[in-house]
Design an enzyme around this catalytic site. Structure first.
Site, PDB file in Angstrom:
ATOM      1  N   ASP A 225      41.268  42.617  35.658  1.00 12.83           N
ATOM      2  CA  ASP A 225      42.507  42.060  36.198  1.00 12.83           C
ATOM      3  C   ASP A 225      43.075  41.038  35.212  1.00 12.83           C
ATOM      4  O   ASP A 225      42.515  40.822  34.138  1.00 12.83           O
ATOM      5  CB  ASP A 225      42.187  41.451  37.576  1.00 12.83           C
ATOM      6  CG  ASP A 225      43.432  41.190  38.401  1.00 12.83           C
ATOM      7  OD1 ASP A 225      44.513  41.669  38.022  1.00 12.83           O
ATOM      8  OD2 ASP A 225      43.328  40.487  39.425  1.00 12.83           O
ATOM      9  N   HIS A 226      44.153  40.369  35.616  1.00 13.17           N
ATOM     10  CA  HIS A 226      44.863  39.376  34.796  1.00 13.17           C
ATOM     11  C   HIS A 226      43.995  38.691  33.740  1.00 13.17           C
ATOM     12  O   HIS A 226      43.062  37.984  34.082  1.00 13.17           O
ATOM     13  CB  HIS A 226      45.430  38.274  35.698  1.00 13.17           C
ATOM     14  CG  HIS A 226      46.517  38.756  36.581  1.00 13.17           C
ATOM     15  ND1 HIS A 226      46.259  39.378  37.777  1.00 13.17           N
ATOM     16  CD2 HIS A 226      47.862  38.737  36.446  1.00 13.17           C
ATOM     17  CE1 HIS A 226      47.412  39.707  38.332  1.00 13.17           C
ATOM     18  NE2 HIS A 226      48.396  39.350  37.553  1.00 13.17           N
TER      19      HIS A 226
ATOM     20  N   GLU B 118      47.091  32.578  41.107  1.00 10.56           N
ATOM     21  CA  GLU B 118      45.978  33.499  41.069  1.00 10.56           C
ATOM     22  C   GLU B 118      44.968  32.985  40.083  1.00 10.56           C
ATOM     23  O   GLU B 118      45.298  32.660  38.952  1.00 10.56           O
ATOM     24  CB  GLU B 118      46.449  34.895  40.660  1.00 10.56           C
ATOM     25  CG  GLU B 118      45.267  35.825  40.446  1.00 10.56           C
ATOM     26  CD  GLU B 118      45.570  37.249  40.847  1.00 10.56           C
ATOM     27  OE1 GLU B 118      46.232  37.445  41.868  1.00 10.56           O
ATOM     28  OE2 GLU B 118      45.120  38.132  40.108  1.00 10.56           O
TER      29      GLU B 118
ATOM     30  N   HIS C 130      51.851  43.647  41.942  1.00 15.08           N
ATOM     31  CA  HIS C 130      50.980  42.469  42.069  1.00 15.08           C
ATOM     32  C   HIS C 130      51.541  41.556  43.146  1.00 15.08           C
ATOM     33  O   HIS C 130      52.737  41.553  43.386  1.00 15.08           O
ATOM     34  CB  HIS C 130      50.975  41.654  40.773  1.00 15.08           C
ATOM     35  CG  HIS C 130      50.241  42.298  39.652  1.00 15.08           C
ATOM     36  ND1 HIS C 130      50.065  41.672  38.446  1.00 15.08           N
ATOM     37  CD2 HIS C 130      49.649  43.499  39.545  1.00 15.08           C
ATOM     38  CE1 HIS C 130      49.388  42.472  37.634  1.00 15.08           C
ATOM     39  NE2 HIS C 130      49.132  43.591  38.271  1.00 15.08           N
TER      40      HIS C 130
ATOM     41  N   ASN D 122      47.651  45.838  43.589  1.00 14.89           N
ATOM     42  CA  ASN D 122      46.516  44.920  43.595  1.00 14.89           C
ATOM     43  C   ASN D 122      46.391  44.262  44.964  1.00 14.89           C
ATOM     44  O   ASN D 122      47.374  43.762  45.512  1.00 14.89           O
ATOM     45  CB  ASN D 122      46.723  43.831  42.538  1.00 14.89           C
ATOM     46  CG  ASN D 122      46.630  44.362  41.122  1.00 14.89           C
ATOM     47  OD1 ASN D 122      46.492  45.570  40.910  1.00 14.89           O
ATOM     48  ND2 ASN D 122      46.701  43.475  40.159  1.00 14.89           N
TER      49      ASN D 122
HETATM   50 ZN    ZN Z   1      50.304  39.702  38.025  1.00 13.79          ZN
END
Ligand code: ZN
Length: 342
Positions: free
Chosen positions: A95-96, A169, A249, A271
């Site tokens: 992820d990110h 996040e 997202h 996501n």
């Molecule tokens: Zn994102």
């Protein structure tokens, strides 16, 4: 089924785009949460994506080790070992990852895949995400172009983010002045720099008012039509077949009709993290509150081993999260759409 390689993943993405559905991409931080995703997907006959974030990887490596790449490797190794026990396809993604963490998170995982391939073993992950959304578009794409070259050599999929998703996040908070909507011009620039249709698929997280993290319903003003504008600009410039695989997202708590509109405009991966965290913890809270004097030794009593054995509430949490995975797959219309074994 074995963890999806890029060919299987490409087929999954093509099927989703053609069928106007999306795969839930669920963040996991432990064996139990990874097992919950596999169970939930298998129970509703959906393929899907398991993701590990930088923070999730650090957590999985142990609180005193805190090595995000190491923890991500451990989770991925586990998924490779158990995926065969479930009759669905699952892709493994990271992820990110912001630019300053690429060297300590994504690159060690790419190197591990390179080592595995050299000895004839499958890739560790199916794909990796680089989040350069906090950078000017040119810098974002400069890094993405280099990374895509490296990933392409090992058949690894790249996901990028263009524009800024609001909210927070993994401790990264987007500024209030951030650009919350991706423009058709941005999309064309991504296509120009990253060669659409060449090599493994490119996943693009575009922003259309999405917010990462927690908020009350009604807080988010989503504009999925932004995605349609971007796809139309692409088709005009690069031909009718030119399309991005869009990623959604920051969609926790979105209205179902907005999610469906986004699927109609080419979102193939969504996501889901926050809703899963809540489902997992809700089951544990329930167990502890209902069994308070059994999980805790009250007034010189001894409690109840059956109630405080972590397996009891972790099993409940796995099942509760699996139920939430089923709901996500149903909302995204991937439930019942698993690829049949050939
Ligand atoms: Zn994102």
């Amino acid at each position: 089924m074995p963890v999806a390689d890029y060919e299987v993943f490409s087929e999954m993405l093509d099927r989703a785009r053609a069928g106007k559905f999306a795969y839930p991409a669920i963040n996991v931080t432990s064996l139990t949460t990874a097992n919950a995703v596999l169970k939930g997907l298998a129970d509703c006959k959906s393929d899907g994506i398991i993701q590990v974030s930088t923070g999730g990887g650090a957590f999985a490596s142990g609180v005193s080790v805190k090595d995000m790449a190491l923890g991500a490797m451990s989770i991925a190794e586990h998924v490779h070992r158990v995926a065969d026990r479930y009759p669905i396809h699952v892709a493994l993604h990271t992820d990110h990852c912001q630019a300053d963490k690429l060297e300590s998170f994504v690159m060690p995982l790419v190197e591990e895949t390179e080592r595995r391939r050299a000895s004839g073993r499958p890739n560790l992950f199916t794909g990796h995400m680089f989040d350069g959304s906090a950078l000017p578009l040119k810098e974002n794409l400069d890094i993405a172009v280099k990374l895509r070259e490296r990933l392409r050599r090992s058949d690894l999929v790249l996901e990028i983010e263009v524009g800024v998703v609001g909210g927070e996040e993994d401790g990264i908070r987007a500024s209030a002045a951030a650009k919350l909507y991706t423009t058709p011009e941005d999309t064309l620039e991504v296509a120009r720099r990253l060669n659409l249709g060449d090599g493994p698929p490119l996943l693009v997280a575009a922003t259309f008012g999405n917010v990462h993290g927690v908020y009350k319903p009604g807080h988010v003003k989503l504009k999925p039509s932004i995605l349609k504008d971007c796809q139309e600009a692409l088709a005009k410039a690069y031909g009718a077949d030119a399309r991005f695989f869009f990623v959604f997202h920051g969609g926790s708590g979105s209205e179902l009709h907005e999610i469906h509109e986004a699927l109609d405009y080419g979102v193939v991966k969504m996501n889901v993290d926050t809703d899963m965290q809540y489902a997992f913890t809700r089951a544990i809270a329930d167990h502890c509150l209902k069994n308070y004097d059994r999980v805790v030794k009250v007034d010189g009593e001894v409690g109840d081993k059956k109630a405080y054995d972590p397996r009891s509430y972790m099993a409940s949490a796995e099942k509760a999260m699996a139920e939430r995975v089923k709901r996500a797959a149903t909302d995204l219309r991937s439930a019942g759409n698993a690829m049949v074994k050939k």
